[in-house]
Design a protein around this motif. Structure first.
Motif, PDB file in Angstrom:
ATOM      1  N   PRO A   1      71.094  34.759  -3.815  1.00 49.42           N
ATOM      2  CA  PRO A   1      70.550  35.084  -5.145  1.00 49.42           C
ATOM      3  C   PRO A   1      69.963  33.856  -5.839  1.00 49.42           C
ATOM      4  CG  PRO A   1      72.724  36.087  -4.848  1.00 49.42           C
ATOM      5  CD  PRO A   1      72.508  35.172  -3.673  1.00 49.42           C
ATOM      6  N   ARG A   2      68.902  34.082  -6.586  1.00 46.01           N
ATOM      7  CA  ARG A   2      68.306  32.989  -7.355  1.00 46.01           C
ATOM      8  C   ARG A   2      69.326  32.391  -8.318  1.00 46.01           C
ATOM      9  NH1 ARG A   2      64.121  36.854  -7.852  1.00 46.01           N
ATOM     10  NH2 ARG A   2      62.416  36.457  -6.397  1.00 46.01           N
ATOM     11  N   ALA A   3      70.227  33.235  -8.824  1.00 53.25           N
ATOM     12  CA  ALA A   3      71.235  32.756  -9.762  1.00 53.25           C
ATOM     13  C   ALA A   3      72.155  31.719  -9.131  1.00 53.25           C
ATOM     14  CB  ALA A   3      72.067  33.933 -10.277  1.00 53.25           C
TER      15      ALA A   3
ATOM     16  N   GLY B   1      70.916  29.545  -6.749  1.00 52.08           N
ATOM     17  CA  GLY B   1      70.053  28.526  -6.173  1.00 52.08           C
ATOM     18  C   GLY B   1      69.267  28.969  -4.967  1.00 52.08           C
ATOM     19  N   GLY B   2      69.314  30.271  -4.631  1.00 47.31           N
ATOM     20  CA  GLY B   2      68.604  30.759  -3.457  1.00 47.31           C
ATOM     21  C   GLY B   2      67.191  31.204  -3.773  1.00 47.31           C
ATOM     22  N   SER B   3      66.475  31.605  -2.727  1.00 48.17           N
ATOM     23  CA  SER B   3      65.098  32.063  -2.923  1.00 48.17           C
ATOM     24  C   SER B   3      64.999  33.579  -3.032  1.00 48.17           C
ATOM     25  CB  SER B   3      64.202  31.574  -1.777  1.00 48.17           C
ATOM     26  OG  SER B   3      64.682  32.029  -0.530  1.00 48.17           O
ATOM     27  N   GLN B   4      66.105  34.308  -2.709  1.00 46.89           N
ATOM     28  CA  GLN B   4      66.161  35.763  -2.885  1.00 46.89           C
ATOM     29  C   GLN B   4      64.895  36.414  -2.330  1.00 46.89           C
ATOM     30  OE1 GLN B   4      67.970  36.824  -6.724  1.00 46.89           O
ATOM     31  NE2 GLN B   4      66.691  38.649  -6.777  1.00 46.89           N
ATOM     32  N   THR B   5      64.622  36.119  -1.077  1.00 42.87           N
ATOM     33  CA  THR B   5      63.369  36.521  -0.438  1.00 42.87           C
ATOM     34  C   THR B   5      63.440  37.973   0.044  1.00 42.87           C
ATOM     35  OG1 THR B   5      63.162  34.243   0.329  1.00 42.87           O
ATOM     36  CG2 THR B   5      61.740  35.872   1.370  1.00 42.87           C
ATOM     37  N   PRO B   6      62.403  38.767  -0.154  1.00 46.94           N
ATOM     38  CA  PRO B   6      62.405  40.149   0.336  1.00 46.94           C
ATOM     39  C   PRO B   6      62.644  40.211   1.845  1.00 46.94           C
ATOM     40  CG  PRO B   6      60.572  39.793  -1.167  1.00 46.94           C
ATOM     41  CD  PRO B   6      61.173  38.448  -0.914  1.00 46.94           C
ATOM     42  N   LEU B   7      63.314  41.285   2.273  1.00 43.48           N
ATOM     43  CA  LEU B   7      63.674  41.429   3.681  1.00 43.48           C
ATOM     44  C   LEU B   7      62.453  41.372   4.586  1.00 43.48           C
ATOM     45  CD1 LEU B   7      65.626  42.069   5.993  1.00 43.48           C
ATOM     46  CD2 LEU B   7      65.392  44.501   5.407  1.00 43.48           C
ATOM     47  N   THR B   8      61.373  42.036   4.223  1.00 40.59           N
ATOM     48  CA  THR B   8      60.194  42.041   5.088  1.00 40.59           C
ATOM     49  C   THR B   8      59.649  40.626   5.291  1.00 40.59           C
ATOM     50  OG1 THR B   8      58.937  42.628   3.099  1.00 40.59           O
ATOM     51  CG2 THR B   8      59.475  44.414   4.615  1.00 40.59           C
ATOM     52  N   THR B   9      59.724  39.798   4.266  1.00 45.38           N
ATOM     53  CA  THR B   9      59.286  38.412   4.396  1.00 45.38           C
ATOM     54  C   THR B   9      60.255  37.612   5.241  1.00 45.38           C
ATOM     55  OG1 THR B   9      58.214  38.499   2.224  1.00 45.38           O
ATOM     56  CG2 THR B   9      58.679  36.318   3.119  1.00 45.38           C
ATOM     57  N   VAL B  10      61.545  37.837   5.042  1.00 39.48           N
ATOM     58  CA  VAL B  10      62.564  37.126   5.824  1.00 39.48           C
ATOM     59  C   VAL B  10      62.382  37.402   7.315  1.00 39.48           C
ATOM     60  CG1 VAL B  10      65.045  37.013   6.320  1.00 39.48           C
ATOM     61  CG2 VAL B  10      64.245  37.000   3.956  1.00 39.48           C
ATOM     62  N   LEU B  11      62.082  38.636   7.676  1.00 36.34           N
ATOM     63  CA  LEU B  11      61.879  38.971   9.090  1.00 36.34           C
ATOM     64  C   LEU B  11      60.686  38.217   9.665  1.00 36.34           C
ATOM     65  CD1 LEU B  11      62.582  42.826   9.120  1.00 36.34           C
ATOM     66  CD2 LEU B  11      64.124  40.944   9.731  1.00 36.34           C
ATOM     67  N   LYS B  12      59.643  38.045   8.876  1.00 36.57           N
ATOM     68  CA  LYS B  12      58.493  37.260   9.331  1.00 36.57           C
ATOM     69  C   LYS B  12      58.881  35.793   9.540  1.00 36.57           C
ATOM     70  CE  LYS B  12      55.141  40.247   6.976  1.00 36.57           C
ATOM     71  NZ  LYS B  12      54.175  40.337   5.851  1.00 36.57           N
ATOM     72  N   VAL B  13      59.721  35.277   8.649  1.00 38.69           N
ATOM     73  CA  VAL B  13      60.173  33.887   8.784  1.00 38.69           C
ATOM     74  C   VAL B  13      60.990  33.729  10.070  1.00 38.69           C
ATOM     75  CG1 VAL B  13      61.609  32.075   7.763  1.00 38.69           C
ATOM     76  CG2 VAL B  13      60.155  33.488   6.297  1.00 38.69           C
ATOM     77  N   TYR B  14      61.911  34.647  10.314  1.00 35.03           N
ATOM     78  CA  TYR B  14      62.714  34.584  11.535  1.00 35.03           C
ATOM     79  C   TYR B  14      61.823  34.630  12.779  1.00 35.03           C
ATOM     80  CZ  TYR B  14      66.854  35.797   8.681  1.00 35.03           C
ATOM     81  OH  TYR B  14      67.872  35.819   7.755  1.00 35.03           O
ATOM     82  N   GLU B  15      60.822  35.510  12.752  1.00 35.24           N
ATOM     83  CA  GLU B  15      59.943  35.624  13.914  1.00 35.24           C
ATOM     84  C   GLU B  15      59.174  34.334  14.152  1.00 35.24           C
ATOM     85  OE1 GLU B  15      56.230  38.210  15.776  1.00 35.24           O
ATOM     86  OE2 GLU B  15      57.250  38.959  13.990  1.00 35.24           O
ATOM     87  N   GLU B  16      58.688  33.725  13.084  1.00 31.87           N
ATOM     88  CA  GLU B  16      57.946  32.475  13.249  1.00 31.87           C
ATOM     89  C   GLU B  16      58.847  31.358  13.771  1.00 31.87           C
ATOM     90  OE1 GLU B  16      54.605  31.909  13.061  1.00 31.87           O
ATOM     91  OE2 GLU B  16      54.659  34.094  13.036  1.00 31.87           O
TER      92      GLU B  16
END
Length: 398
Positions: A65-67, A69-84
């Motif tokens: 969570p941003r609260a 200190g995290g980036s609270q990134t949407p799941l669809t974006t996170v999956l793209k990050v993992y793939e890269e």
């Protein structure tokens, strides 16, 4: 492994990372990852320096969570990050996936999150979905368990484990009549590591066994998965396991795509006995196009299933059982596609992937190891079929 994985930095800061752009992390970190691949393979674990670099850049706070200190990134974006990340190195991608358990901060009481996130550094998590046990004991629980193949455990400060609450020697049941299954967060000094990770694929994950023997865990360090959210944001609404389950599939798609890219470069240069390049063969041309189309289709299907859950949560709706079944079916489908792509490319590359030190050799053994994960089991497709037929899936955390 006794080496301490230390790093500096403050939660909520990402030294050198593109501000607000998690998708830029893989490219930013590529040089550091590539420089450490051989050492990670020799050590059967990620080097401490690379772990610190990933941590400081924010690769482990994607779902936090941003609260906190995290980036609270949407799941669809996170999956793209993992793939890269998977296209760069499977082991690092796997560790990034496994370390992103900061979403527990949306569930746990503030008293627990204050301790977990109260230091100067981003907390380092490892996790396991295999069940341990928790027995109620004044103000908390006595937790025990033996968790196998826990990726990144040597670097972890906190272990997020699944436990079944026991009473009178049997699982306690909830109001709904189901076993009382909860997430439990343990401190590093509450577990011991068994050095069991002697494998050929995914060596850099350091996926050793973890043993906990009758450790006392305060009640605020446990939470049912369906507990009311303390931090009520769309990312955490609906079905929390969906934040975890498809990550391994995204990694595998990245590995298979990297293998295809390597094979394309190889066949353009490698010649057969007649002096023609392998790329001039119609068989090669068909295989390359077929593999690319299959991976793209699998990627789109997985992304579509994740987007449906994301959209439901954004509307304030609880994702349906059918939508969750679609996600699991998409995961198993993508795993099957990735496996076939890897086998096809291994055959196409002839003798090249036989040799250690060749990138195709590493991609093949890492990809096949990642495909052994239980999340990719055909049992999930069977469960999705039962849902489509109007039956109970018969699988936990589905």
């Amino acid at each position: 492994m006794s080496e301490t994985h230390a790093t500096s930095g403050t939660p909520g800061t990402a030294s050198g990372s593109p501000a607000g752009d998690p998708l830029g992390l893989p490219a930013l970190l590529r040089p550091a990852i590539q420089a450490a691949i051989e050492e990670a393979d020799r050590r059967a674990d990620i080097p401490a320096e690379l772990y610190g670099t990933l941590r400081d850049a924010g690769a482990f706070r994607l779902l936090t969570p941003r609260a906190l200190g995290g980036s609270q990134t949407p799941l669809t974006t996170v999956l793209k990050v993992y793939e890269e990340f998977g296209r760069i190195d499977a082991s690092v991608a796997w560790l990034v996936w496994n370390a992103n358990f900061g979403f527990v901060g949306a569930l746990l009481d503030e008293s627990a999150t204050a301790r977990i996130w109260g230091g100067e550094r981003e907390p380092a998590f490892a996790n396991s979905g295999m069940p341990g046990t928790a027995v109620p004991a004044g103000g908390g629980y006595r937790v025990s368990g033996h968790w196998r193949i826990v990726s990144g455990i040597n670097a972890a400060e906190w272990l997020v484990a699944v436990v079944v609450v026991m009473e009178d020697g049997a699982p306690r049941t909830t109001a709904a009549g189901a076993p009382d299954v909860q997430m439990c967060v343990l401190r590093r000094d509450q577990w011991s590591v068994k050095e069991t990770w002697d494998v050929s694929g995914m060596r850099g994950t350091g996926s050793n066994d973890v043993v906990v023997e009758d450790a006392f865990v305060p009640a605020d360090f446990l939470s049912p998965l369906d507990a009311p959210l303390r931090i009520d944001e769309p990312l955490y609404r609906g079905f929390l396991p969906a934040l975890v389950l498809p990550g391994c599939t995204a990694v595998v798609l990245g590995v298979a795509q990297a293998a295809l890219d390597e094979t394309v470069a190889l066949v353009l240069a490698k010649k057969n006995s007649t002096g023609a390049t392998l790329a001039e063969s119609p068989r090669t041309q068909y295989a390359v196009a077929d593999c690319q189309a299959a991976l793209q289709a699998a990627r789109l299907l997985l992304g579509s299933a994740a987007q449906a859950l994301e959209d439901a949560a954004g509307r304030g709706d609880v994702p349906t059982l059918g939508q969750r079944a679609d996600l699991r079916a998409a995961m198993t489908h993508a795993a099957q596609v990735s496996r076939q792509v890897l086998v096809t490319l291994y055959e196409l590359a002839s003798s090249t992937p036989l040799y250690r030190g060749n990138r195709l050799e590493r991609l093949f053994r890492d990809g096949m190891a990642a495909l052994q994960h239980a999340n990719h089991s055909a049992l999930a497709m069977e469960a999705a079929g039962r849902v489509r037929l109007g039956m109970d899936p018969g699988v936990g955390l589905f």
